[in-house]
Design a protein around this motif. Structure first.
Motif, PDB file in Angstrom:
ATOM      1  N   THR A 153       0.652  -1.666   0.418  1.00  0.00           N
ATOM      2  CA  THR A 153       0.326   0.154  -0.180  1.00  0.00           C
ATOM      3  C   THR A 153       1.064   1.065  -0.452  1.00  0.00           C
ATOM      4  O   THR A 153       0.598   1.839  -0.113  1.00  0.00           O
ATOM      5  CB  THR A 153      -0.456  -0.147   1.327  1.00  0.00           C
ATOM      6  OG1 THR A 153      -1.763  -1.059   1.072  1.00  0.00           O
ATOM      7  CG2 THR A 153      -1.990   1.559   1.047  1.00  0.00           C
ATOM      8  N   LEU A 195       2.635   1.461  -2.937  1.00  0.00           N
ATOM      9  CA  LEU A 195       1.130   2.320  -3.903  1.00  0.00           C
ATOM     10  C   LEU A 195       0.653   3.487  -3.819  1.00  0.00           C
ATOM     11  O   LEU A 195       0.430   4.492  -5.015  1.00  0.00           O
ATOM     12  CB  LEU A 195       0.583   1.590  -4.000  1.00  0.00           C
ATOM     13  CG  LEU A 195       0.364  -0.173  -4.687  1.00  0.00           C
ATOM     14  CD1 LEU A 195      -0.571  -0.520  -4.743  1.00  0.00           C
ATOM     15  CD2 LEU A 195       0.693   0.102  -6.151  1.00  0.00           C
ATOM     16  N   ARG A 196       0.782   3.883  -2.883  1.00  0.00           N
ATOM     17  CA  ARG A 196       0.558   5.581  -2.257  1.00  0.00           C
ATOM     18  C   ARG A 196       1.707   6.254  -2.875  1.00  0.00           C
ATOM     19  O   ARG A 196       1.652   7.529  -3.399  1.00  0.00           O
ATOM     20  CB  ARG A 196       0.157   5.480  -0.849  1.00  0.00           C
ATOM     21  CG  ARG A 196      -1.108   4.841  -0.558  1.00  0.00           C
ATOM     22  CD  ARG A 196      -1.528   5.991   1.046  1.00  0.00           C
ATOM     23  NE  ARG A 196      -2.418   4.890   1.712  1.00  0.00           N
ATOM     24  CZ  ARG A 196      -2.638   5.121   2.629  1.00  0.00           C
ATOM     25  NH1 ARG A 196      -1.521   4.538   3.488  1.00  0.00           N
ATOM     26  NH2 ARG A 196      -3.601   3.972   2.836  1.00  0.00           N
ATOM     27  N   GLY A 250       2.239   5.461  -6.880  1.00  0.00           N
ATOM     28  CA  GLY A 250       0.717   5.151  -8.230  1.00  0.00           C
ATOM     29  C   GLY A 250       0.785   3.820  -8.551  1.00  0.00           C
ATOM     30  O   GLY A 250       1.537   2.942  -8.450  1.00  0.00           O
ATOM     31  N   SER A 251      -0.325   3.609  -8.884  1.00  0.00           N
ATOM     32  CA  SER A 251      -0.861   2.170  -9.353  1.00  0.00           C
ATOM     33  C   SER A 251       0.257   1.459  -9.991  1.00  0.00           C
ATOM     34  O   SER A 251       0.835   1.966 -10.544  1.00  0.00           O
ATOM     35  CB  SER A 251      -2.073   2.258 -10.415  1.00  0.00           C
ATOM     36  OG  SER A 251      -2.250   2.709 -11.485  1.00  0.00           O
ATOM     37  N   ASP A 302      -3.071  -4.307 -20.097  1.00  0.00           N
ATOM     38  CA  ASP A 302      -2.827  -3.796 -19.214  1.00  0.00           C
ATOM     39  C   ASP A 302      -4.418  -3.243 -18.735  1.00  0.00           C
ATOM     40  O   ASP A 302      -5.167  -3.565 -19.634  1.00  0.00           O
ATOM     41  CB  ASP A 302      -2.203  -2.468 -20.101  1.00  0.00           C
ATOM     42  CG  ASP A 302      -2.328  -0.518 -19.176  1.00  0.00           C
ATOM     43  OD1 ASP A 302      -2.489  -0.963 -18.574  1.00  0.00           O
ATOM     44  OD2 ASP A 302      -1.933  -0.169 -20.153  1.00  0.00           O
ATOM     45  N   ASN A 358      -6.171   0.042 -18.071  1.00  0.00           N
ATOM     46  CA  ASN A 358      -6.634   0.446 -19.074  1.00  0.00           C
ATOM     47  C   ASN A 358      -6.601   1.141 -20.641  1.00  0.00           C
ATOM     48  O   ASN A 358      -7.730   2.004 -20.712  1.00  0.00           O
ATOM     49  CB  ASN A 358      -5.308   1.939 -19.189  1.00  0.00           C
ATOM     50  CG  ASN A 358      -5.101   2.370 -17.051  1.00  0.00           C
ATOM     51  OD1 ASN A 358      -5.695   2.590 -16.472  1.00  0.00           O
ATOM     52  ND2 ASN A 358      -3.633   1.920 -17.123  1.00  0.00           N
TER      53      ASN A 358
END
Length: 127
Positions: A53, A56-57, A60-61, A79, A81
């Motif tokens: 966590t 990621l914070r 980023g992702s 991906d 996205n």
């Protein structure tokens, strides 16, 4: 099923810090591991999820993969996205629920499903 919150399981993997091998919920019919296996979803435990966590914070992702088995090949990178994730978790066509209130009227509520839990629809119907 009555208490399920979605039409199916959506995660592609489950990562937890701790895992209980005993299914202790009164409605549990099988363990989490058995259910994940039935759904074809890999899982891993013993991961410092707080550290994940934090990364990621800060950064980023990130794309990742859970590979089960010492010599298992890494899956092809996909991906998210590039996919329409909302379409994957939403209903395919409109659904109409017509509850009656105490006076016999049918209130009008519009809910936009972007992965909405079934409990939200149950709440609208019963309240």
């Amino acid at each position: 099923p009555r208490y399920f919150e979605g039409k199916k399981i959506f995660p592609v993997a489950v990562v937890v810090s701790e895992y209980s091998f005993a299914a202790s919920h009164f409605q549990a019919a099988r363990s989490l591991a058995t259910w994940l296996d039935e759904q074809g979803v890999p899982g891993i435990f013993g991961v410092d999820t707080r550290a994940v966590t934090k990364v990621l914070r800060e950064q980023g992702s990130a794309l990742g993969a859970v590979v089960v088995g010492k010599d298992a090949p890494c899956p092809e990178w996909v991906d998210p996205n590039e996919r329409n994730l909302v379409a994957e978790v939403s209903i395919a066509s409109p659904m109409t629920l017509e509850p009656k209130d105490a006076t016999g009227n049918t209130p009008k509520v519009l809910a936009v499903d972007c992965g909405m839990k079934h409990n939200i629809a149950r709440f609208f119907v019963h309240h």
